[in-house]
Design an enzyme around this catalytic site. Sequence first.
Site, PDB file in Angstrom:
ATOM      1  N   CYS A 108     -14.941 -19.873 -12.178  1.00  0.00           N
ATOM      2  CA  CYS A 108     -14.863 -19.119 -10.921  1.00  0.00           C
ATOM      3  C   CYS A 108     -16.026 -19.609 -10.079  1.00  0.00           C
ATOM      4  O   CYS A 108     -17.179 -19.280 -10.355  1.00  0.00           O
ATOM      5  CB  CYS A 108     -14.964 -17.612 -11.156  1.00  0.00           C
ATOM      6  SG  CYS A 108     -14.964 -16.675  -9.605  1.00  0.00           S
ATOM      7  N   CYS A 111     -17.883 -16.513  -8.000  1.00  0.00           N
ATOM      8  CA  CYS A 111     -18.647 -15.461  -8.699  1.00  0.00           C
ATOM      9  C   CYS A 111     -18.348 -15.561 -10.192  1.00  0.00           C
ATOM     10  O   CYS A 111     -18.804 -16.493 -10.844  1.00  0.00           O
ATOM     11  CB  CYS A 111     -18.331 -14.094  -8.136  1.00  0.00           C
ATOM     12  SG  CYS A 111     -16.574 -13.733  -7.949  1.00  0.00           S
ATOM     13  N   SER A 112     -17.595 -14.606 -10.725  1.00  0.00           N
ATOM     14  CA  SER A 112     -17.307 -14.645 -12.168  1.00  0.00           C
ATOM     15  C   SER A 112     -15.975 -13.976 -12.472  1.00  0.00           C
ATOM     16  O   SER A 112     -15.867 -13.246 -13.450  1.00  0.00           O
ATOM     17  CB  SER A 112     -18.431 -13.971 -12.952  1.00  0.00           C
ATOM     18  OG  SER A 112     -18.606 -12.626 -12.527  1.00  0.00           O
ATOM     19  N   CYS A 113     -14.966 -14.215 -11.638  1.00  0.00           N
ATOM     20  CA  CYS A 113     -13.644 -13.634 -11.884  1.00  0.00           C
ATOM     21  C   CYS A 113     -13.151 -14.086 -13.254  1.00  0.00           C
ATOM     22  O   CYS A 113     -13.228 -15.276 -13.596  1.00  0.00           O
ATOM     23  CB  CYS A 113     -12.667 -14.070 -10.792  1.00  0.00           C
ATOM     24  SG  CYS A 113     -13.105 -13.433  -9.155  1.00  0.00           S
TER      25      CYS A 113
END
Length: 206
Positions: A108, A111-113
């Site tokens: 991602c 961000c950190s999906c």
Amino acid sequence: MSTSHEHDHDHSHLSDTELRVRALETILTEKGYVDPAALDRLIETYEIKVGPRNGARVVARAWSDPAYKARLLENGTTAIGELGYAGRQGEHLVVVENTPQVHNMVVCTLCSCYPWPVLGLPPVWYKSAPYRSRAVSDPRGVLRDFGVTLADDVTIRVWDSTAEIRYLVLPQRPAGTEGLSEEALAELVTRDSMIGTGLPPQPGAA
């Protein structure tokens, strides 16, 4: 005989961070900002209900059942839901299959999906800026850092997760696993292999 207990040693095996978290939890609970029952349910969710064990069961089912695998690749959300795994961050799941010619890796970049129902919370490295940038610019180098060396003729596809679409890698079934039960197969599936930064180990090497 003395009945007193010498307190010249540390009873706690918790780290400083864990102690700080416990202290913060106690303060917030005492002030009424946190409902202990709600906190217990949250912890139970991430310990039992979501996480990479769910994803491993999905992969093992796909390895064992060609019809399920076809449904999984056609509509990941629906097929994963067949096994009871759904919920927040798992509304739009796409499953991509590794083959001898193609290796998939998920990142991602913003961000950190991450697909919580099947992988739980993301590891620290998944959220780090170096991984997020290098996975796109140098995926083969990133894989080498994880101990995965692929042949030059294997195409690496990098999938960028978003808030709308989360990806799960269906790794290749290891050789020598013929006849293993789904439960035994699931034991071979690692979190990293479902992100694409790892490969399932051979039987006996897990």
